[in-house]
Design a protein around this motif. Sequence first.
Motif, PDB file in Angstrom:
ATOM      1  N   MET A 161       0.849  -1.183   0.000  1.00 38.18           N
ATOM      2  CA  MET A 161       0.000   0.000   0.000  1.00 38.18           C
ATOM      3  C   MET A 161       0.887   1.237   0.000  1.00 38.18           C
ATOM      4  O   MET A 161       2.006   1.204   0.497  1.00 38.18           O
ATOM      5  N   PRO A 162       0.408   2.341  -0.524  1.00 36.96           N
ATOM      6  CA  PRO A 162       1.196   3.570  -0.508  1.00 36.96           C
ATOM      7  C   PRO A 162       1.377   4.080   0.901  1.00 36.96           C
ATOM      8  O   PRO A 162       0.551   3.837   1.783  1.00 36.96           O
ATOM      9  N   SER A 163       2.479   4.796   1.140  1.00 37.23           N
ATOM     10  CA  SER A 163       2.715   5.357   2.465  1.00 37.23           C
ATOM     11  C   SER A 163       1.742   6.487   2.756  1.00 37.23           C
ATOM     12  O   SER A 163       1.515   6.845   3.897  1.00 37.23           O
TER      13      SER A 163
ATOM     14  N   ARG B 164     -12.155   4.214  -5.147  1.00 42.86           N
ATOM     15  CA  ARG B 164     -12.532   5.501  -4.558  1.00 42.86           C
ATOM     16  C   ARG B 164     -11.330   6.165  -3.892  1.00 42.86           C
ATOM     17  O   ARG B 164     -11.188   7.395  -3.915  1.00 42.86           O
ATOM     18  N   LEU B 165     -10.441   5.344  -3.314  1.00 42.93           N
ATOM     19  CA  LEU B 165      -9.257   5.877  -2.645  1.00 42.93           C
ATOM     20  C   LEU B 165      -8.146   6.240  -3.620  1.00 42.93           C
ATOM     21  O   LEU B 165      -7.117   6.775  -3.219  1.00 42.93           O
ATOM     22  N   GLY B 166      -8.340   5.932  -4.895  1.00 44.01           N
ATOM     23  CA  GLY B 166      -7.337   6.275  -5.891  1.00 44.01           C
ATOM     24  C   GLY B 166      -6.134   5.362  -5.886  1.00 44.01           C
ATOM     25  O   GLY B 166      -5.048   5.755  -6.335  1.00 44.01           O
ATOM     26  N   LEU B 167      -6.293   4.123  -5.404  1.00 43.39           N
ATOM     27  CA  LEU B 167      -5.175   3.178  -5.364  1.00 43.39           C
ATOM     28  C   LEU B 167      -4.892   2.637  -6.764  1.00 43.39           C
ATOM     29  O   LEU B 167      -5.776   2.606  -7.629  1.00 43.39           O
ATOM     30  N   GLU B 168      -3.677   2.179  -6.966  1.00 43.80           N
ATOM     31  CA  GLU B 168      -3.288   1.639  -8.263  1.00 43.80           C
ATOM     32  C   GLU B 168      -4.112   0.390  -8.580  1.00 43.80           C
ATOM     33  O   GLU B 168      -4.505  -0.357  -7.676  1.00 43.80           O
ATOM     34  N   GLU B 169      -4.355   0.148  -9.850  1.00 37.52           N
ATOM     35  CA  GLU B 169      -5.251  -0.938 -10.240  1.00 37.52           C
ATOM     36  C   GLU B 169      -4.751  -2.303  -9.780  1.00 37.52           C
ATOM     37  O   GLU B 169      -5.556  -3.181  -9.415  1.00 37.52           O
TER      38      GLU B 169
ATOM     39  N   LYS C 193      -7.048  -4.861  -7.430  1.00 42.78           N
ATOM     40  CA  LYS C 193      -7.366  -6.265  -7.701  1.00 42.78           C
ATOM     41  C   LYS C 193      -6.850  -7.170  -6.581  1.00 42.78           C
ATOM     42  O   LYS C 193      -7.478  -8.189  -6.254  1.00 42.78           O
ATOM     43  N   ASP C 194      -5.730  -6.813  -5.997  1.00 41.12           N
ATOM     44  CA  ASP C 194      -5.206  -7.556  -4.843  1.00 41.12           C
ATOM     45  C   ASP C 194      -6.189  -7.470  -3.674  1.00 41.12           C
ATOM     46  O   ASP C 194      -6.441  -8.455  -2.970  1.00 41.12           O
ATOM     47  N   LEU C 195      -6.771  -6.288  -3.482  1.00 43.22           N
ATOM     48  CA  LEU C 195      -7.778  -6.116  -2.434  1.00 43.22           C
ATOM     49  C   LEU C 195      -9.022  -6.944  -2.741  1.00 43.22           C
ATOM     50  O   LEU C 195      -9.643  -7.515  -1.836  1.00 43.22           O
ATOM     51  N   GLY C 196      -9.399  -7.025  -4.038  1.00 48.16           N
ATOM     52  CA  GLY C 196     -10.547  -7.839  -4.422  1.00 48.16           C
ATOM     53  C   GLY C 196     -10.327  -9.308  -4.100  1.00 48.16           C
ATOM     54  O   GLY C 196     -11.235  -9.986  -3.581  1.00 48.16           O
ATOM     55  N   LEU C 197      -9.137  -9.813  -4.390  1.00 49.89           N
ATOM     56  CA  LEU C 197      -8.816 -11.206  -4.064  1.00 49.89           C
ATOM     57  C   LEU C 197      -8.854 -11.424  -2.552  1.00 49.89           C
ATOM     58  O   LEU C 197      -9.362 -12.442  -2.070  1.00 49.89           O
TER      59      LEU C 197
ATOM     60  N   ALA D  15     -16.334  -7.312  -4.335  1.00 45.67           N
ATOM     61  CA  ALA D  15     -16.797  -6.160  -5.122  1.00 45.67           C
ATOM     62  C   ALA D  15     -16.707  -4.871  -4.319  1.00 45.67           C
ATOM     63  O   ALA D  15     -16.310  -3.820  -4.839  1.00 45.67           O
ATOM     64  N   LEU D  16     -17.062  -4.931  -3.046  1.00 46.51           N
ATOM     65  CA  LEU D  16     -17.006  -3.740  -2.189  1.00 46.51           C
ATOM     66  C   LEU D  16     -15.571  -3.263  -1.995  1.00 46.51           C
ATOM     67  O   LEU D  16     -15.300  -2.051  -1.982  1.00 46.51           O
ATOM     68  N   MET D  17     -14.635  -4.196  -1.830  1.00 48.60           N
ATOM     69  CA  MET D  17     -13.221  -3.827  -1.663  1.00 48.60           C
ATOM     70  C   MET D  17     -12.685  -3.165  -2.932  1.00 48.60           C
ATOM     71  O   MET D  17     -11.951  -2.166  -2.874  1.00 48.60           O
TER      72      MET D  17
END
Length: 443
Positions: A109-111, A214-219, A223-227, A206-208
């Motif tokens: 995750m970004p700092s 929405r938070l502007g995280l890299e794609e 997808k890692d959050l989705g998994l 889907a919610l993650m």
Amino acid sequence: MLIEVGAEQLSVGMYVHSLDLAWYEHPFWSRRFLIRDQSDLEALLNAGPKVIVIDDSKGVGFSAASDDEKSVKPVGAEASLTQDTTFASGPLEISPPQVTGRKLNTPQMPSAFFIPEPEIRRTPLLGDARVTEMRRATKMLERSKTEVINLFEDARLGKAITTDKISNLVSQISKSVNKDPSIILNVARLKSKDEYTYLHSVSVCALMINLGRRLGLEEAVVKDLGLAGMLHDLGKMSIPDLILNKAGKLDDDEWKVVRNHPEKGHAILLQADCGTPTALDVCLHHHEKMDGSGYPFRISGENISLAARMAAICDVYDAITSQRSYNKPLSGAMALAKMMSWNGHFDQKLLRAFVESLGIFPIGSIVHLTNETLAVVIGEDPEDYSMPLVRIFYDLPSRSAVENRDIQIIRDSGTIQFHATYYDPDPAIEALAKEALHQGEFA
């Protein structure tokens, strides 16, 4: 930090925390607000404030090289992230997780990241495009249920598991969410109590994804959050069905079994060597709470990773809006209102971002409509949670209360739409909204 400044020191981008004016003496009905442009600045200066307190953690502060800095006066301690926090134009610092007794790789995750100000909500699909995507999402959820059942059953039987098919599903869900998140989430909410265990994982995935965007995280991170969302409840396969599907209240021994599922799931993923660092972290920590009262390790605050704090919100939201063996589902609007009232449970800034990502308006929310009125949210369309029912109570041009009128927001062009949502209104406006909320047949 809160800083007292003079009117001549104000500039566009500053966040006003308080003024030496009554609410009716200035043109901003919210007691705290961002100076968005030159017209906002001129309107504020014309009101004639003498003492203004700004919050430089939520907006533009003073440059270190500025001569004006010598004359500013700090007020109190540096602002913390509380329930009153609005979306900031400054960064939210993310501390790496610290987990006693558990060595985990820190998720990538970004700092620091920025949560942009909510200005224009994404326009949902309409007409034939919406019908087509609804059909596609329904078929995808059926396939997802089958794949998740197979994965969970393999985990239950101690077989080797792989997430290859699950990763492909995450990509499909990601594409659907990108088109219109309201569609797949509306469809997923229709799951029966017998499908809950499996489709809950799909919903949290889907919610993650939606919150990550929405938070502007890299794609790749999204997808890692989705998994991670798809795998977060894998440990529930260790819970006997008699406990998992019990209609009544769990006894102490049964509750102990349930509370072990994060560690069980984490162990399954480690043994199978198929969980990313983010998935391992989320699986283990999605029941931790900001105040340290969660489980299994009672860690708190930013010692909980960003991914796990996100998962805590997504997990609870889907749980309380779904039909389960022991409770009836809440509407999305009511669920979010309840979640926002729970002190110490969630990261409040992330929860605000979650609300914006869904396009849902919690019951009791105060909204600014395009006909220049203020309204309070009193419900939602049962077939489409993103279309709320509101009660108009205030006219902005005349700055006066009006007779309450209920309207259902719809997507048709030319109808009344939303302009903005406000979380920190002036107390007088908030009192009028509460009075309106508790009147009429929808109270």
